[in-house]
Design a protein around this motif. Structure first.
Motif, PDB file in Angstrom:
ATOM      1  N   HIS A  58     -15.599  47.930  63.503  1.00  0.00           N
ATOM      2  CA  HIS A  58     -15.442  49.385  63.461  1.00  0.00           C
ATOM      3  C   HIS A  58     -15.687  50.004  64.846  1.00  0.00           C
ATOM      4  O   HIS A  58     -14.927  50.856  65.305  1.00  0.00           O
ATOM      5  CB  HIS A  58     -16.419  49.929  62.414  1.00  0.00           C
ATOM      6  N   GLU A  61     -12.819  49.325  67.025  1.00  0.00           N
ATOM      7  CA  GLU A  61     -11.708  50.238  66.715  1.00  0.00           C
ATOM      8  C   GLU A  61     -11.891  51.558  67.476  1.00  0.00           C
ATOM      9  O   GLU A  61     -10.945  52.095  68.039  1.00  0.00           O
ATOM     10  CB  GLU A  61     -11.667  50.496  65.198  1.00  0.00           C
ATOM     11  N   HIS A  62     -13.114  52.076  67.495  1.00  0.00           N
ATOM     12  CA  HIS A  62     -13.372  53.312  68.246  1.00  0.00           C
ATOM     13  C   HIS A  62     -13.200  53.078  69.747  1.00  0.00           C
ATOM     14  O   HIS A  62     -12.605  53.882  70.450  1.00  0.00           O
ATOM     15  CB  HIS A  62     -14.817  53.771  68.019  1.00  0.00           C
ATOM     16  N   GLU A 158     -21.892  58.221  62.246  1.00  0.00           N
ATOM     17  CA  GLU A 158     -20.857  58.216  61.208  1.00  0.00           C
ATOM     18  C   GLU A 158     -21.352  57.394  60.022  1.00  0.00           C
ATOM     19  O   GLU A 158     -21.228  57.790  58.866  1.00  0.00           O
ATOM     20  CB  GLU A 158     -19.562  57.612  61.770  1.00  0.00           C
ATOM     21  N   TYR A 826     -19.954  63.134  64.027  1.00  0.00           N
ATOM     22  CA  TYR A 826     -18.693  62.412  63.838  1.00  0.00           C
ATOM     23  C   TYR A 826     -17.490  63.307  64.095  1.00  0.00           C
ATOM     24  O   TYR A 826     -16.470  62.872  64.596  1.00  0.00           O
ATOM     25  CB  TYR A 826     -18.638  61.829  62.423  1.00  0.00           C
TER      26      TYR A 826
HETATM   27 ZN   LIG Z   1     -15.258  55.511  62.593  1.00  0.00          ZN
END
Ligand SMILES: [Zn+2]
Length: 963
Positions: A58, A61-62, A158, A826
């Motif tokens: 994750h 991905e960011h 998040e 977030y």
């Molecule tokens: Zn995220």
């Protein structure tokens, strides 16, 4: 040809030809869905198995979106959104894959998006720059040696927000406990407790291993230039080095050793935990080699749990196992599970829960499932699946890419789930031959791969954990030498400086954008023909091609109802179609609806025109295939005119379910709730929405639940009287979206159906008022906050091209940097509407007062905003983008009515677009004082963490407990 065509496959269900290619050097596969859809899409996905709970996939991905070799600015992704006409840009992490989809209707724009995404995933800068992991993942944050040491990071926060949801926790445990010997036991999003274990070294190594073309699957979709797409792919695929060993996501699925698992989740400290536990039973149900059963399980979900009358749900509710029952088939990755869960329960009820589930399922197998029920469920799933495949509200290219990956990722045919007609037809054939009974026997009753999960409500658990983390951090700090502390302060400052430093213009200029010449001021016309329905009421026909579906909405004018009636009206709209009527008990009614229609439901719709006139309607919506329209009309009439409110246990169940849905919304959309709450204090129409679907509605539902528990019966009469008052010819208008030759038939049929309604003059329209103006806080069990503020900017801040461009700059520049990048929240929200509604909000925000300061400083930012011509062009394109989104036929019909009722013409939107295109920087700066003036009168609404709210109590006029 470096991309070799392997095979071609006709896909009539999605009106496409699937062409599979292989890249010669890396063996990477590319699937192209060729068709006429102008909304082109590109998705690249990688198999990304997590190896623990540190959230590596994750955070990766960011992080890949934080600058790349060709596009070295800090966030090319954000720059791209600003200056693109995209219809979709996102990145998503699943339990075993990470995907990067983009879509656009403009070929040039599409190619830009694809190019930036490819560079991001294959050549990200985070490899050399550990500050990116620090910002996106986690870091020790210490601005001053005397401060308390804390963790900060976008994903860290998040996931803290995500972990606040018990539903999510339950879902995660189903995956973890059912498949303990697989990657599906890990939290791919990242467990806040494990995220700080992630190092830069692991991070880089993971990228090198898995973000290689040979481990990728690419999907292209739509009417696009395929040669150009191959060229762009080739640039990254060729000479990419050793292919990785192939990643196999299959595993041996065996029964878990433990048959039961117990954990707890957090509720607000001091709250009563009685009846707040969760229970679940889950089975391993299918894998990608069993597509028929995959569809079969979706239908089975509908049969067993689709509504309150479905046999398993009803049995569990009647046995009082929980206040709400949920479940169904869950695609967790390679495995698909099937589960049943009970909310508002007690862990002591686990044995009984189990008994009721087993007994009910056994009975269904022995006696056979009611054929009408099977047909209804099958029709419902068929309607939904087919309608989704033609809808343009979401880019189909992205939807189909995800569907293709659901089998392709595991080495199966990518087309399986896109040839749904084949399987749905097959199910229809075997439906009366005991297929579903066998499915229950084999997949549920005889299945040893199962787990029972209990989640106990624990007051103050998250506060304790938070305190524990805080303590550990201070202990860690106390063990550091002065030099080490100094180093942390320097690192923190360096990160803040990085965040504060604007990108240099040369880097920004590298990101490809459209020019103003690529934009047009075209605005689609949504036709709407208005004729008389009954005397003084209207039949609106929105002519659209709908693939043979009729969309009908009954609009009952409610302008003469008191504001205080609206909570009850909102509740009534939720009850209709979920209670029995004169001719049908509720079970039969549900079966009829599912068999003959695509769904019927009520809602409240409030329009406000440019003069501030509020036009409220009670709406009953329905849709059906043309061939079933007569049944749809009969059912609309049946529900509207003869729903009975005597079944209090049923009303009680529905109330509980609505409360449950609202609680989920608090966990996922509280920024919107907070902003709307604030706006409801300045605008009458927003206050009515607050009453029918906001916090007022939530409080009303809780009161109804309380009264029902005390045995009070007044709600029956209230609903009956309310419905009776609605039944009046002078209230009834119709919106019909469908084809030309159908309009007259539909109109005549509905005129006839409702011809018996009374014909009484309406009372005078009520002059609705906004809510009481005050600063409010709503306490929840969450660790994070949603900080909202709202104001009436009508006649203060003009709504024009410049103010729209300014909105884009505020969202993607100011708020993005201040609230997300620096604040660690977030996300954020800024809205400015034509009616003057002006609101700000933050999402999963660790801060409260600091965020309000960010809002206060907004006018100053606007005053001093200095941007280059190139930047301005990006903002202009980004502002045009939402005005260019494709819509489904149904949405177009809805938009036509909205334009009429709000008094916005096509020409107004053309004019707005012209103004947007003509905007200059000075026009933006000038709005600073208007914004200042508008925000000076705002009200604050915060939903969030108890401790933080109480620490700032002087900010609020009132503090409430939300849940
Ligand atoms: Zn995220």
């Amino acid at each position: 040809m470096v991309f070799k065509e392997i095979e071609t496959h006709e896909l009539p269900d999605i009106q496409s030809t699937g062409i599979l290619y292989e890249h010669e050097e890396t063996k990477a596969q590319v699937l192209y869905f060729k068709n006429e859809d102008p909304n082109k899409a590109f998705t690249i996905g990688f198999k990304t198995p997590p190896y623990n709970d540190n959230g590596i996939t994750h955070i990766l991905e960011h992080s890949v979106l934080n600058g790349s070799k060709k596009y070295p600015s800090k966030e090319p992704f954000v720059e791209l959104i600003k200056g693109s006409l995209n219809t979709f840009v996102n990145a998503m992490t699943f339990s075993d894959k990470t995907i990067y989809p983009v879509a656009s209707t403009n070929q040039k724009d599409f190619r830009h998006l694809m190019g930036v995404y490819l560079d991001a995933v294959f050549q990200p800068l985070f490899i050399e720059d550990p500050q990116i992991l620090a910002q996106e993942g986690w870091h020790y944050h210490l601005e001053d040696p005397e401060d308390d040491l804390i963790y900060k990071g976008v994903v860290y926060n998040e996931m803290k927000g995500a972990f606040g949801s018990p539903e999510r926790q339950l879902y995660q445990q189903i995956s973890a406990q059912l498949y303990p010997n697989s990657i599906y036991r890990y939290e791919s999003g990242g467990d806040p407790a494990a995220i700080p274990g992630l190092t830069q070294e692991d991070f880089v190594a993971y990228h090198q291993k898995y973000y290689h073309p040979s481990n990728s699957l690419t999907i292209l979709y739509g009417d696009l230039d395929i040669e150009a797409a191959f060229e762009d792919l080739e640039e990254y695929f060729s000479n990419s080095g050793e292919p990785v060993e192939s990643v196999d996501l299959e595993f041996d699925i065996v029964a878990p050793e433990a048959t039961e698992f117990t954990d707890s989740y957090s509720i607000t400290a001091g709250d009563d935990p009685t009846d707040k536990d969760y229970l679940a039973i889950a089975w391993h149900a299918a894998d990608p080699t069993e597509p028929l059963d995959g569809f079969g399980l979706k239908v089975l979900e509908e049969i067993l749990l689709g509504n309150n009358q479905s046999p398993l749900k009803k049995a569990l509710l009647d046995a009082d196992i929980g206040g709400d029952v949920d479940g169904g088939s869950a695609e967790l990755g390679y495995p698909t599970a099937f589960f049943v869960s009970a909310k508002y329960s007690d862990t002591d009820k686990m044995t009984k829960f189990n008994e009721v589930v087993v007994e009910t399922l056994e009975k269904l197998v022995q006696e056979g499932i009611d054929q009408d029920l099977i047909q209804a469920a099958l029709n419902k799933i068929t309607f939904e699946t087919k309608e989704a495949a033609i809808s343009e509200d979401n880019p189909r290219g992205v939807l189909f890419a995800i569907t293709a990956l659901s089998t392709w990722l595991y080495g199966e045919d990518p087309y399986v789930n896109l040839e749904f007609s084949k399987y749905l037809d097959q199910l229809a054939e075997v439906a009366d031959q005991g297929y579903f009974e066998e499915l229950i026997q084999e997949k549920l009753l005889d299945n040893l791969i199962r787990i029972e999960i209990s989640l106990k409500a624990e007051p103050g658990k998250s506060d304790e954990m938070e305190e524990q983390v805080h303590k550990e951090l201070q202990e860690h700090k106390s063990n550091l030498s002065d030099d080490e502390i100094d180093e942390l302060v320097q690192e923190t400052k360096a990160l803040i400086e990085r965040q504060d430093t604007p990108d240099n213009p040369e880097d920004l200029a590298k990101i490809p954008t459209l020019t103003r010449d690529d934009l047009t001021t075209d605005v689609p016309d949504y036709p709407l023909e208005e004729t008389t329905f009954y005397e003084g009421t209207s039949f609106y026909h929105a002519e659209q091609f709908t693939s043979g579906i009729d969309y009908v909405s009954l609009y009952f004018d409610i302008r003469d109802f008191d504001a205080e009636d609206y909570e009850a009206l909102g509740f009534l709209s939720s009850l209709l179609s979920n209670l029995g009527t004169e001719n049908y008990d509720v079970g039969k009614l549900q079966t009829e609806i599912d068999t003959h229609t695509g769904g019927i439901y009520g809602r409240i719709s409030i329009f406000e025109n440019q003069e501030g006139l509020v036009q409220p309607y009670f709406v009953l919506k329905g849709k059906a295939l043309e061939s079933s329209f007569d049944r749809l009309a009969e059912l609309l009439k049946e529900i509207m005119t003869s729903t009975e409110f005597t079944d209090l246990p049923e009303i009680s169940k529905i109330t509980q379910r609505l409360i449950s849905g609202f609680e989920n919304m608090i966990n996922s959309r509280s920024h919107v709730l907070a902003a709307n709450r604030a706006l409801s204090q300045v605008r009458p129409s927003t206050k009515l929405n607050e009453r029918t679907s906001g916090i007022d509605q939530f409080n009303y539902l809780k009161t109804v639940r309380e009264e029902l528990r005390e045995g009070k019966t007044a709600i029956s009469e209230t609903m009956k009287v309310l419905l009776g008052r609605l039944l009046n010819k002078n209230r009834l208008n119709i919106l019909y979206t469908g084809e030309k030759e159908r309009a007259e038939i539909v109109k005549n049929n509905l005129q006839e159906a409702f011809s018996d309604l009374p014909d009484e003059a309406l009372d005078e329209a009520v002059d609705y008022q906004p809510g009481k103006k005050q600063n409010e806080a709503f306490v929840t069990a969450q660790d994070v906050n949603y900080v909202g503020t709202g104001a009436d900017a009508k006649d203060i801040l003009p709504f024009n091209g410049a103010s729209n461009v300014l909105s884009t700059a505020i969202r993607f520049d100011y708020l993005w940097n201040q609230i997300r990048v620096k604040g660690g929240a977030y996300g954020s929200l800024y809205l400015h509407r034509r009616n003057g509604n002006l609101a700000l909000g933050s999402y999963r925000d660790p801060n409260l007062r600091t965020t309000l300061e960010v809002y206060r400083n907004l006018p100053e930012y606007v005053e001093h905003l200095e941007i280059s011509e190139e930047e301005l062009t990006k903002y202009i394109i980004g502002t045009m983008s939402p005005l260019e989104q494709p819509k489904s036929a149904e949405s177009k019909g809805q938009a036509a009515l909205t334009r009429l009722k709000t008094g916005i013409s096509r020409e107004d939107i053309v004019q707005l677009k012209e103004e947007i295109l003509a905007t200059e920087v000075a026009d933006l700066n000038e709005l600073s004082s208007n914004l200042q003036k508008a925000l000076a009168e705002d009200t604050i609404v915060v939903i969030g963490n108890k401790t933080q709210i109480e620490a700032e109590e002087e900010l609020f006029d009132e503090i409430f407990t939300l849940y």
